[in-house]
Design a protein around this motif. Structure first.
Motif, PDB file in Angstrom:
ATOM      1  N   ASN A 311       0.818  -1.211   0.000  1.00 52.58           N
ATOM      2  CA  ASN A 311       0.000   0.000   0.000  1.00 52.58           C
ATOM      3  C   ASN A 311       0.854   1.265   0.000  1.00 52.58           C
ATOM      4  O   ASN A 311       0.420   2.312  -0.487  1.00 52.58           O
ATOM      5  CB  ASN A 311      -0.955  -0.003   1.206  1.00 52.58           C
ATOM      6  CG  ASN A 311      -2.227  -0.785   0.924  1.00 52.58           C
ATOM      7  OD1 ASN A 311      -2.648  -0.913  -0.225  1.00 52.58           O
ATOM      8  ND2 ASN A 311      -2.833  -1.322   1.966  1.00 52.58           N
ATOM      9  N   GLY A 312       2.076   1.182   0.535  1.00 50.62           N
ATOM     10  CA  GLY A 312       2.979   2.315   0.459  1.00 50.62           C
ATOM     11  C   GLY A 312       3.331   2.649  -0.985  1.00 50.62           C
ATOM     12  O   GLY A 312       3.387   3.829  -1.368  1.00 50.62           O
ATOM     13  N   ALA A 313       3.586   1.621  -1.791  1.00 47.92           N
ATOM     14  CA  ALA A 313       3.851   1.839  -3.221  1.00 47.92           C
ATOM     15  C   ALA A 313       2.650   2.477  -3.905  1.00 47.92           C
ATOM     16  O   ALA A 313       2.787   3.432  -4.688  1.00 47.92           O
ATOM     17  CB  ALA A 313       4.206   0.515  -3.891  1.00 47.92           C
ATOM     18  N   LEU A 314       1.467   1.963  -3.614  1.00 42.81           N
ATOM     19  CA  LEU A 314       0.251   2.506  -4.226  1.00 42.81           C
ATOM     20  C   LEU A 314      -0.007   3.935  -3.762  1.00 42.81           C
ATOM     21  O   LEU A 314      -0.430   4.786  -4.556  1.00 42.81           O
ATOM     22  CB  LEU A 314      -0.942   1.610  -3.886  1.00 42.81           C
ATOM     23  CG  LEU A 314      -0.870   0.177  -4.434  1.00 42.81           C
ATOM     24  CD1 LEU A 314      -2.076  -0.628  -3.975  1.00 42.81           C
ATOM     25  CD2 LEU A 314      -0.768   0.166  -5.953  1.00 42.81           C
ATOM     26  N   VAL A 341       4.297   7.330   4.272  1.00 40.33           N
ATOM     27  CA  VAL A 341       4.087   7.660   5.686  1.00 40.33           C
ATOM     28  C   VAL A 341       2.599   7.745   5.999  1.00 40.33           C
ATOM     29  O   VAL A 341       2.129   7.242   7.037  1.00 40.33           O
ATOM     30  CB  VAL A 341       4.786   8.994   6.036  1.00 40.33           C
ATOM     31  CG1 VAL A 341       4.415   9.438   7.451  1.00 40.33           C
ATOM     32  CG2 VAL A 341       6.298   8.865   5.892  1.00 40.33           C
ATOM     33  N   ILE A 342       1.857   8.377   5.104  1.00 47.01           N
ATOM     34  CA  ILE A 342       0.413   8.557   5.317  1.00 47.01           C
ATOM     35  C   ILE A 342      -0.282   7.216   5.497  1.00 47.01           C
ATOM     36  O   ILE A 342      -1.110   7.032   6.404  1.00 47.01           O
ATOM     37  CB  ILE A 342      -0.200   9.348   4.148  1.00 47.01           C
ATOM     38  CG1 ILE A 342       0.218  10.817   4.228  1.00 47.01           C
ATOM     39  CG2 ILE A 342      -1.733   9.230   4.143  1.00 47.01           C
ATOM     40  CD1 ILE A 342      -0.155  11.631   3.015  1.00 47.01           C
ATOM     41  N   VAL A 343       0.049   6.248   4.665  1.00 44.81           N
ATOM     42  CA  VAL A 343      -0.591   4.932   4.754  1.00 44.81           C
ATOM     43  C   VAL A 343      -0.290   4.267   6.092  1.00 44.81           C
ATOM     44  O   VAL A 343      -1.188   3.766   6.781  1.00 44.81           O
ATOM     45  CB  VAL A 343      -0.136   4.029   3.585  1.00 44.81           C
ATOM     46  CG1 VAL A 343      -0.396   2.562   3.905  1.00 44.81           C
ATOM     47  CG2 VAL A 343      -0.866   4.399   2.312  1.00 44.81           C
ATOM     48  N   VAL A 344       0.966   4.248   6.471  1.00 48.10           N
ATOM     49  CA  VAL A 344       1.354   3.560   7.705  1.00 48.10           C
ATOM     50  C   VAL A 344       0.679   4.185   8.924  1.00 48.10           C
ATOM     51  O   VAL A 344       0.291   3.482   9.867  1.00 48.10           O
ATOM     52  CB  VAL A 344       2.884   3.574   7.859  1.00 48.10           C
ATOM     53  CG1 VAL A 344       3.297   2.985   9.216  1.00 48.10           C
ATOM     54  CG2 VAL A 344       3.542   2.777   6.734  1.00 48.10           C
ATOM     55  N   LEU A 345       0.491   5.489   8.908  1.00 46.02           N
ATOM     56  CA  LEU A 345      -0.084   6.165  10.069  1.00 46.02           C
ATOM     57  C   LEU A 345      -1.608   6.186  10.074  1.00 46.02           C
ATOM     58  O   LEU A 345      -2.218   6.264  11.145  1.00 46.02           O
ATOM     59  CB  LEU A 345       0.451   7.601  10.150  1.00 46.02           C
ATOM     60  CG  LEU A 345       1.961   7.758  10.348  1.00 46.02           C
ATOM     61  CD1 LEU A 345       2.336   9.230  10.472  1.00 46.02           C
ATOM     62  CD2 LEU A 345       2.460   6.967  11.556  1.00 46.02           C
ATOM     63  N   THR A 346      -2.229   6.149   8.903  1.00 43.73           N
ATOM     64  CA  THR A 346      -3.690   6.297   8.866  1.00 43.73           C
ATOM     65  C   THR A 346      -4.456   4.981   8.858  1.00 43.73           C
ATOM     66  O   THR A 346      -5.640   4.965   9.184  1.00 43.73           O
ATOM     67  CB  THR A 346      -4.125   7.142   7.654  1.00 43.73           C
ATOM     68  OG1 THR A 346      -3.648   6.526   6.448  1.00 43.73           O
ATOM     69  CG2 THR A 346      -3.606   8.556   7.742  1.00 43.73           C
ATOM     70  N   VAL A 347      -3.817   3.889   8.502  1.00 42.03           N
ATOM     71  CA  VAL A 347      -4.508   2.591   8.617  1.00 42.03           C
ATOM     72  C   VAL A 347      -4.925   2.342  10.067  1.00 42.03           C
ATOM     73  O   VAL A 347      -6.092   2.006  10.344  1.00 42.03           O
ATOM     74  CB  VAL A 347      -3.629   1.451   8.071  1.00 42.03           C
ATOM     75  CG1 VAL A 347      -4.193   0.091   8.487  1.00 42.03           C
ATOM     76  CG2 VAL A 347      -3.539   1.522   6.545  1.00 42.03           C
TER      77      VAL A 347
END
Length: 443
Positions: A311-314, A341-347
């Motif tokens: 999901n970081g790549a996407l 960063v956004i993905v890791v923190l917002t999931v």
């Protein structure tokens, strides 16, 4: 002598007959447009076709990603939804969507169009839109974008939504909602006039899909067992991370068409160079998003998380989509890295609100899409933060409210969620009566 005289006479007569034909041929050759005139039309049409093929292949990427991130008892349902939603999008965009999104002269907010009509067979240069591309290539290229929007919704609502209510929502989304909001920017509507900038659709496509998915997830509720009464989050692993990884690579590949084709021209040296620049920036942003998620999950959880890396790549791809041309490679790198960063923190943030997003579609497409739209101001001197925020809010309010209304209507009229027993046994058997992996036990 007689034979020579006859031969000379015949040659002279033949020359007299041929002269008018030769003159007509020369006139026709002079009247025919040269490559300088028809070349841009041919090359841009070719760009749309090739880019459209790549974006079409993203449908397979979404299907594989979703199939890998759901449990094995729900895989057939995700495959069915993905091929059905693409097909519905194709029909609805022909029926009303394309000419709603590109209505020509209109009030800038709303205009329902009619069916798409292709160029006639063997269209002559004099009758073709030589300043742009063929209708068929333009229609196809724009169509595959709307299908991607619907795929975003599919993944977020997996494992508990009924098939037919979801497909009815797809009809409304692809035929009406997406084309209306798309016309505001790409159809020459009010946001375009205001100076809003979204090159390939961080907001127009990805945030729209994210808002629709968020509304659906709220109305639908979380999967059984996802959140405990004590507030604890119970992870529900997917069935096949190899398949999810394949889906991510397919999406990554398709994104070159998504962003590169959005140059909308390939008739000059500058256009072709810009397309290659877009490819390089798109790739860099994806790589940066993946590496950032890899490092950040190692730091936060002591072990890397493959689903976060995917999901970081996407998220990196979504982040660069609003402006893939102007940044340098370093610019693409840091924009994509912020997406990771956004993905890791917002999931985990969604889990705090008990919003169950099976594949992480909302963090990837909505949150990273908002970031990418804001990031335009760093490299596009014509964009302003105020206008970018105005566009983000406009798309968010319209799509989220409209989606909530449609979801609530569907819930009241026919129900949108399967029963508890059906969810436990799996949607493959409950909704479809067939399994993706019949030789294995249900997972």
């Amino acid at each position: 002598m007689d034979m020579k005289r006859f031969t000379k006479t015949a040659l002279a007569a033949g020359a007299l007959i041929a002269l008018p034909q030769l003159g007509l041929a020369q006139e026709a050759e002079a009247a025919a447009p040269g490559f300088d005139e028809i070349g841009p039309y041919i090359m841009t049409t070719l760009l749309f076709c090739m880019a459209g093929f790549l974006v079409f292949f993203m449908a397979a990427g979404f299907a594989m990603l979703e199939g890998g991130l759901v449990r094995s008892k729900n895989v057939t349902m995700q495959m069915t939804k993905n091929i059905a939603l693409y097909s519905i999008a194709a029909i609805m965009y022909w029926l009303v969507g394309f000419n709603t999104m590109y209505p020509g002269d209109f009030n800038g907010f709303f205009a329902i169009g009619g069916q798409t009509v292709l160029d006639p067979v063997g269209v002559a240069a004099a009758d073709a839109a030589l300043d742009y591309a063929s209708v068929g290539s333009d229609f196809f290229f724009q169509l595959v974008f709307v299908a991607a929007t619907a795929s975003i919704v599919s993944g977020a609502l997996a494992e508990r939504i009924k098939l037919w209510p979801f497909l009815i929502f797809v009809v409304v989304l692809t035929g009406i909602m997406y084309p209306i909001s798309g016309s505001w920017q790409w159809g020459g509507g009010w946001l375009s006039e205001a100076g809003f900038s979204d090159f390939a659709g961080s907001t127009v496509v990805h945030s729209v899909g994210g808002w629709a998915a968020l509304a659906g997830a709220i109305v639908l509720g979380p999967r059984l067992g996802k959140y405990g009464k004590d507030g604890k989050v119970h992870p529900i692993p997917g069935s096949n991370l190899a398949l999810a990884t394949l889906g991510t690579f397919i999406l990554w590949l398709g994104w070159f068409g998504f962003n590169g084709g959005s140059q909308l021209a390939m008739g000059t040296v500058g256009d072709v160079s810009d397309v290659s620049r877009i490819f390089a920036n798109t790739n860099m942003a994806a790589a940066a998003g993946a590496v950032t998620a890899l490092i950040l999950t190692q730091a936060l959880y002591k072990k890397p998380d493959l689903t976060m890396v995917l999901n970081g790549a996407l998220a990196g791809l979504v982040s660069i989509t609003a402006e893939p041309l102007a940044p340098t490679l370093f610019g693409a790198l840091w924009i994509g890295a912020v997406g990771g960063v956004i993905v890791v923190l917002t999931v985990p943030l969604l889990d705090k609100f008990k919003i169950d997003d099976v594949v992480g579609a909302v963090p990837v497409h909505l949150f990273a899409g908002i970031w990418g739209t804001i990031a335009v101001v760093f490299y596009n001197s014509d964009a302003s933060l105020t206008t970018q925020l105005m566009g983000i809010i406009a798309y968010g309010v319209f799509t989220f409210v409209a989606s909530l209304i449609v979801w609530f209507i569907l819930k009241a009229v026919m129900g949108i969620r399967v029963g508890e027993e059906e969810e436990i046994s799996g949607l493959d058997m409950a909704e479809l009566g067939m399994e993706a992996y019949p030789e294995f036990s249900k997972g």
